[in-house]
Design an enzyme around this catalytic site. Structure first.
Site: not given
Length: 285
Positions: A119, A140, A152, A190
């Site tokens: 992440s 991800h 992702e 993130n």
């Protein structure tokens, strides 16, 4: 380049969740962890997750049996030799991931794709340690993988368009919505989310408001379904801290400095829901 079978390393929350999603989509799955106890725990969590879907009438008993039948387990890296994609889903620690990925690189076929479910860690960096960086990519999944629609897909500098195409097709088959991003610490979601969570810890540490009022403010003021502190407990405070430390190191910018209060909670072992206590206290049962 077609993905037909998937090896997943790590039977924890993310690993067993990814295994469930992959097997439900019809992929043959090989789940690997360090010992049988970890695998049994992961499979039990996966089975319970499927039971919840049955209760919600999203799945029936026969579909659960078919999903579980597609999942095999192992403690031996050599068994990954026959899969077409390996997803590393270990803890968010660069040294651990590099060690695992090095072992994977030694046993998979030359046609296999290797991916990290990181992440925050650079896919370009992780891919540079691989003998076939053009077949290395970031995938991800978000927690919990069976419920979160987004994936992702992260391109390293060396990742080939063919690898990207194969992974996007896999994500679509899984019923997910993939977005393609370039390798940079934190990627998209993130990179935006964790500094917000970290700032909530600064606000809490400064005594500006209680945890409940901070979370209520963000839920009602920004229409978020969950407050940042409760979300941190769900993610795991150790994971939040690890990600902020990566940002601070990589960007060399103090706006990513982890909150001292977050650091203190992690040092005390108050990691959130998984330990029964984080910002809030939880019934571990």
């Amino acid at each position: 380049m077609t993905i037909t079978s998937i090896g997943i390393i790590g039977a924890g929350t993310m690993g067993n969740g990814i295994a469930q999603v992959a097997a439900s989509a019809g992929y043959d799955v090989l789940l690997l962890d360090v010992n049988d106890a970890a695998l049994e725990k992961g499979l039990a969590a996966l089975s319970n997750s499927l039971d919840r879907l049955i209760k919600k009438e999203v799945m029936n008993v026969e579909q659960k049996s078919q999903t579980l039948a597609r999942i095999k387990t192992t403690t031996h890296y050599a068994d990954l030799a026959q899969v077409s994609l390996v997803i590393e889903a270990a803890t968010e620690n660069q040294a651990i991931k590099e060690s695992i990925l090095q072992q994977v690189d030694q046993v998979v076929s030359k046609d296999a794709i290797i991916a990290s479910n990181t992440s925050s860690i650079s896919i370009t960096h992780l891919g540079s340690r691989n003998s076939r960086p053009e077949r290395f990519i970031g995938i991800h999944f978000f927690n919990p993988p069976p419920l979160m629609a987004l994936i992702e897909v992260i391109m390293g500098k060396q990742t080939s368009p063919e690898t990207l195409k194969a992974v996007l097709a896999m994500a679509t088959r899984m019923g997910k919505e993939p977005i393609t991003v370039q390798s940079s610490p934190g990627f998209v979601v993130n990179r935006i989310l964790l500094p917000m969570i970290n700032e909530a810890f600064f606000v809490l540490h400064e005594g500006i408001a209680s945890p409940e009022d901070i979370d209520t403010g963000m839920k009602l003021g920004c229409n978020h379904p969950i407050g940042p502190l409760a979300l941190a407990d769900l993610i795991g405070l150790d994971t939040c801290l690890a990600i902020m430390e990566v940002y601070h190191k990589e960007f060399k910018d103090d706006k990513y400095r982890p909150s001292p209060y977050l650091i203190d909670l992690v040092a005390k072992g108050h990691l959130g829901r998984k330990t029964g206590r984080g910002v809030y206290a939880y019934d571990k049962k």
